[in-house]
Design a protein around this motif. Sequence first.
Motif, mmCIF file in Angstrom:
data_model
loop_
_atom_site.group_PDB
_atom_site.id
_atom_site.type_symbol
_atom_site.label_atom_id
_atom_site.label_comp_id
_atom_site.label_asym_id
_atom_site.label_seq_id
_atom_site.Cartn_x
_atom_site.Cartn_y
_atom_site.Cartn_z
ATOM 1 N N TYR A 1 0.897 10.591 8.774
ATOM 2 C CA TYR A 1 0.134 9.750 9.687
ATOM 3 C C TYR A 1 0.915 9.432 10.963
ATOM 4 O O TYR A 1 2.140 9.531 11.014
ATOM 5 N N ARG B 1 6.486 7.563 1.676
ATOM 6 C CA ARG B 1 7.474 6.493 1.607
ATOM 7 C C ARG B 1 7.067 5.536 0.489
ATOM 8 O O ARG B 1 5.896 5.471 0.120
ATOM 9 N N HIS C 1 0.876 5.450 1.322
ATOM 10 C CA HIS C 1 0.218 6.450 2.173
ATOM 11 C C HIS C 1 0.186 7.795 1.455
ATOM 12 O O HIS C 1 1.210 8.227 0.917
ATOM 13 N N HIS D 1 4.838 -0.241 0.416
ATOM 14 C CA HIS D 1 5.391 -1.219 1.351
ATOM 15 C C HIS D 1 4.285 -2.089 1.918
ATOM 16 O O HIS D 1 3.099 -1.784 1.766
ATOM 17 N N HIS E 1 0.854 -1.189 0.000
ATOM 18 C CA HIS E 1 0.000 0.000 0.000
ATOM 19 C C HIS E 1 0.889 1.238 0.000
ATOM 20 O O HIS E 1 2.103 1.152 0.212
HETATM 21 FE FE LIG Z 1 2.030 1.508 5.881
#
Ligand SMILES: [Fe+2]
Length: 262
Positions: free
Chosen positions: A54, A90, A50, A93, A48
Motif C-alpha cells: 500500500y 508488517r 495489511h 499495529h 489492524h
Molecule cells: Fe496501518
Amino acid sequence: MTNDPNGSQAAAERGITLGEIGHRIVLENEFVRIWEVKLEPGETIDFHLHYHPYIVISLGGGENEVETIFGETRPTNEPLGHTIFMNEMRPVHKLTNKSDVTYLSRLVELKHITWTDEGAPDKPEPAPQPVMPEDAADAFREILIQTADMEWVDKSLDGLSQKMLWRNEETGASIALVRFKKGAGIPNAHAHASNQFMYCLSGRYTYIPTNTVLTPGTFYCNPTGSVHGPTICEEDCVLLEIYDGPHYPVRPPWYDNDEDAR
Ligand SMILES: [Fe+2]
Ligand SMILES: [Fe+2]
C-alpha cells in the motif's frame, strides 16, 4: 509464540479483534482499494493488519505514532504531501495522531498482490470489505464549482457578462452569476418565459419604471410574464440569477445571438 511473525495470534490471545485499516473506502475496483484515514488529535485507529502492498499519501497532519501488537512504538511525521510505500507485511499495529492537527490521508491498497499471514492458521484472508457496487458510485452526482476560478464571459449587450453555473438543457432552467458594469442595463421593457429570481451579491441595480433597487442581500423575483425594465446598473454589480425555465419567449433585440438569450 511459535510462529506469529505478524502478531495476529498475540492479538487473538489478548481478545483484540482486528479492525479496518481505514475509516472509509473512497474508491475500489479490481486493481486498488483506496481508504480515507482521518484521525483527530489524540485519536487512534485500532489494531489492524495489511494484506496488500500500500501507499499512504498525507493530505494533512503531523506527528503520528505507530504501535505494534508487540509493544514497539515508532514515531512518524506525516505532513501534507508525505508519501510512503509499504511492500511487505508488517506486524499488527495501530496508529495514533500525536499532533494538534487533524491527520487525513489516502491509503491505496494494491490488490494484485495479497500477503498471507503465516501466524493466522484459520484466517489467512481478511473478511471481505464492504464494496460499493459498481453502479452505486453513480448515485453520487454532486457538482462543486469554484466560481472564482471561472472567467467572466461577455454577452452581446455592452457591459454584461456572466458565469453560467448550471443549465438544464431540456427545460431551459439555469443558474448564473451575472455582472453588469456601471451604466449598463437592459434597454427595453420585457417579460420572461419562466420565473426569474435574482439575489444581489454586490453593487446597485435598478428597475427604472418601478424604482425597484437591488442592493447586496436583496432577493428579487419576476413571475413568468411579469413586465419589467428597462434597467440601469448604478454601481458595478454581481447578481445570482435563476430561471426555472426558458429565459425569453423570443430572442430579445439587445442580444445578437440565441446563445446569449438562454
Ligand atoms: Fe496501518
Ligand atoms: Fe428581465
